[in-house]
Design an enzyme around this catalytic site. Sequence first.
Site, PDB file in Angstrom:
ATOM      1  N   GLY A  86      -4.896  -4.201  -4.057  1.00 31.41           N
ATOM      2  CA  GLY A  86      -5.731  -3.258  -4.781  1.00 31.41           C
ATOM      3  C   GLY A  86      -4.831  -2.140  -5.248  1.00 31.41           C
ATOM      4  N   HIS A  87      -4.618  -2.051  -6.546  1.00 36.08           N
ATOM      5  CA  HIS A  87      -3.713  -1.024  -7.082  1.00 36.08           C
ATOM      6  C   HIS A  87      -4.545   0.175  -7.550  1.00 36.08           C
ATOM      7  CE1 HIS A  87      -0.184  -4.018  -7.755  1.00 36.08           C
ATOM      8  NE2 HIS A  87      -0.341  -3.637  -6.508  1.00 36.08           N
ATOM      9  N   ASN A 131      -5.375 -10.209  -3.887  1.00 36.19           N
ATOM     10  CA  ASN A 131      -5.208  -9.700  -2.517  1.00 36.19           C
ATOM     11  C   ASN A 131      -4.762  -8.241  -2.508  1.00 36.19           C
ATOM     12  OD1 ASN A 131      -2.810 -10.580  -3.631  1.00 36.19           O
ATOM     13  ND2 ASN A 131      -1.957 -11.416  -1.745  1.00 36.19           N
ATOM     14  N   GLY A 180       0.022  14.146  -3.535  1.00 36.54           N
ATOM     15  CA  GLY A 180      -1.395  14.176  -3.903  1.00 36.54           C
ATOM     16  C   GLY A 180      -1.728  12.927  -4.701  1.00 36.54           C
ATOM     17  N   THR A 194       2.578 -12.428   3.298  1.00 35.19           N
ATOM     18  CA  THR A 194       1.761 -13.021   2.246  1.00 35.19           C
ATOM     19  C   THR A 194       2.437 -14.326   1.804  1.00 35.19           C
ATOM     20  OG1 THR A 194       0.561 -12.562   0.204  1.00 35.19           O
ATOM     21  CG2 THR A 194       2.820 -11.711   0.333  1.00 35.19           C
ATOM     22  N   LYS A 233       0.506   4.084  -8.586  1.00 31.64           N
ATOM     23  CA  LYS A 233       0.589   5.456  -9.087  1.00 31.64           C
ATOM     24  C   LYS A 233       1.949   5.700  -9.759  1.00 31.64           C
ATOM     25  CE  LYS A 233       0.834   9.024  -6.241  1.00 31.64           C
ATOM     26  NZ  LYS A 233       0.263  10.187  -5.575  1.00 31.64           N
ATOM     27  N   GLN A 274       2.259  -6.119  -3.138  1.00 34.25           N
ATOM     28  CA  GLN A 274       2.557  -6.111  -1.691  1.00 34.25           C
ATOM     29  C   GLN A 274       3.890  -5.376  -1.431  1.00 34.25           C
ATOM     30  OE1 GLN A 274       1.305  -9.357  -2.996  1.00 34.25           O
ATOM     31  NE2 GLN A 274      -0.671  -8.572  -2.435  1.00 34.25           N
ATOM     32  N   ASP A 325       0.818  -1.221   0.000  1.00 36.82           N
ATOM     33  CA  ASP A 325       0.000   0.000   0.000  1.00 36.82           C
ATOM     34  C   ASP A 325       0.850   1.268   0.000  1.00 36.82           C
ATOM     35  OD1 ASP A 325      -2.306  -1.646   0.239  1.00 36.82           O
ATOM     36  OD2 ASP A 325      -1.971  -1.751   2.401  1.00 36.82           O
ATOM     37  N   GLU A 326       2.009   1.226  -0.610  1.00 40.43           N
ATOM     38  CA  GLU A 326       2.902   2.400  -0.612  1.00 40.43           C
ATOM     39  C   GLU A 326       2.569   3.393  -1.718  1.00 40.43           C
ATOM     40  OE1 GLU A 326       4.081  -0.741  -0.976  1.00 40.43           O
ATOM     41  OE2 GLU A 326       5.446  -1.213   0.670  1.00 40.43           O
ATOM     42  N   GLY A 327       1.681   3.000  -2.622  1.00 39.33           N
ATOM     43  CA  GLY A 327       1.360   3.873  -3.765  1.00 39.33           C
ATOM     44  C   GLY A 327       2.136   3.456  -5.007  1.00 39.33           C
ATOM     45  N   LYS A 328       2.463   2.172  -5.093  1.00 40.41           N
ATOM     46  CA  LYS A 328       3.238   1.671  -6.245  1.00 40.41           C
ATOM     47  C   LYS A 328       2.519   1.892  -7.565  1.00 40.41           C
ATOM     48  CE  LYS A 328       3.215  -2.515  -4.571  1.00 40.41           C
ATOM     49  NZ  LYS A 328       2.734  -2.292  -3.188  1.00 40.41           N
ATOM     50  N   ARG A 337       2.300 -29.256  -5.980  1.00 43.04           N
ATOM     51  CA  ARG A 337       2.240 -29.702  -7.386  1.00 43.04           C
ATOM     52  C   ARG A 337       0.915 -30.368  -7.744  1.00 43.04           C
ATOM     53  NH1 ARG A 337       7.575 -31.903  -5.992  1.00 43.04           N
ATOM     54  NH2 ARG A 337       6.533 -31.449  -4.029  1.00 43.04           N
TER      55      ARG A 337
END
Length: 417
Positions: free
Chosen positions: A40-41, A38, A406, A246, A18, A231, A13-16, A145
């Site tokens: 949300g971008h 898992n 922003g 994860t 964007k 993540q 959730d660092e803002g990747k 497998r």
Amino acid sequence: MGCTLVLGATFGDEGKAKIVDYIAKDSDVVCRFSGGSNCGHTIVVDGKKYINRLLPSGYMYPKTQLVISQGVLLDIEVLMEEVKSCPADIKSRLIISAKAHLVFPYHKAIDYSNNIERPNDNTGRCVIGTTGKGIGPCVADKVNRIGFMVADLFDLWKFRKALLVREIEERARTQFDFEEADENWVRKQVDAKMDIYEEFIDTFKDNIEDTSFILNNFLEDGKNVLLEGAQGTLLDLDHGTYPFVTSTNCVSGAASVYTGIPPKKIDRIIGVFKAYTTRVGNGPFPTEFEGPIADKIREVGHEFGSVTKRPRRIGWLDLPALKFSCMINGFDELVMTKYDVLQDLKEVKFASEYWEGSTCHFTANPSMSTPKIHYESFGTANNTCENYIATIQRKLKTPITMYSDGADREAIHHVKQ
Ligand code: IMP
């Protein structure tokens, strides 16, 4: 530009997204290589918010080629929903790995059941607080497998039979409630999903490939390839705060494994972090704090999970954790997001070092929840974001090349070095 890799430096959730969206304007190809639904971008274009869980974040540029490689755990239902609701027509531009593993309803049911607190559980199992999207159980099948891959969907009849048997077996074995273990109920569920799998194959049959060849060929042809991680480093299965992590790898080394692009061909590794820290789910979080300031950061920064809507836990920026992340990933540069959220606080803190026992560094194990932390203060009232960056950059010894203040694309700025 060659091959650029963008990763989360902390707990996700660092803002990747964007940053990926921003860099994608100069890329020919954007490849999502890990995680699943898992994450949300989120990207904001012209004030409108778009949240995607599986599509690579460069989809808004009409000419960008999109790739989902084999490291992604694919929930076909979620993907089809995204494809349909996507503002740009991406069908002809999306290439999907034949080797990507599929997430099924029983994976989600097991994941959900593992999230339930059992007070008298003596098995040593902890409740991780997962997103419930079936990622862990899907990876478990892959490692055992017995997983199903996208390629298995080419023979839909054989696939249906195998999935039905598996759904019945797993639900019976895991002893879900009576209805969920009932064969007729499971049969109906599987048949309902088959329509979506059929639609997926009809739509994408010509776009399913061995993406490792595709990606390496793009690079050989001189194309700019952007790899989008999911993540963050501290949630990595091997390097994060295990077991509160994860089920996939989120560090730079994983990009090669999950795409087939050799490490030496990755030219630029960018780590993204927020001006403060957040975490969702359980597990150690050394700089966490609660109270009115944390509440304000949560509210101003919209710190609620984009997938589960859970309130995110709030903490100060953690430089020892970031240094660890720089070490594990070999970041060439860092990007800081969301400084604007801190601007009205007058004074903010950051962890500059901490002690655990006789050592003075971050160690990503569960016992690190109570290290002795040395905090430094930074007055935002008489300072600028550039000053904040200069202060922390000196300590991190890795250049911070961009920052954002922003949500929109226009809120990304380059830092003069
Ligand atoms: P899972 O990935 O759903 O198995 O969840 C394992 C842990 O990772 C939980 O603490 C989740 O909250 C966390 N997690 C998974 N995906 C994300 C993400 O995209 N952002 C932040 N945390 C995540």
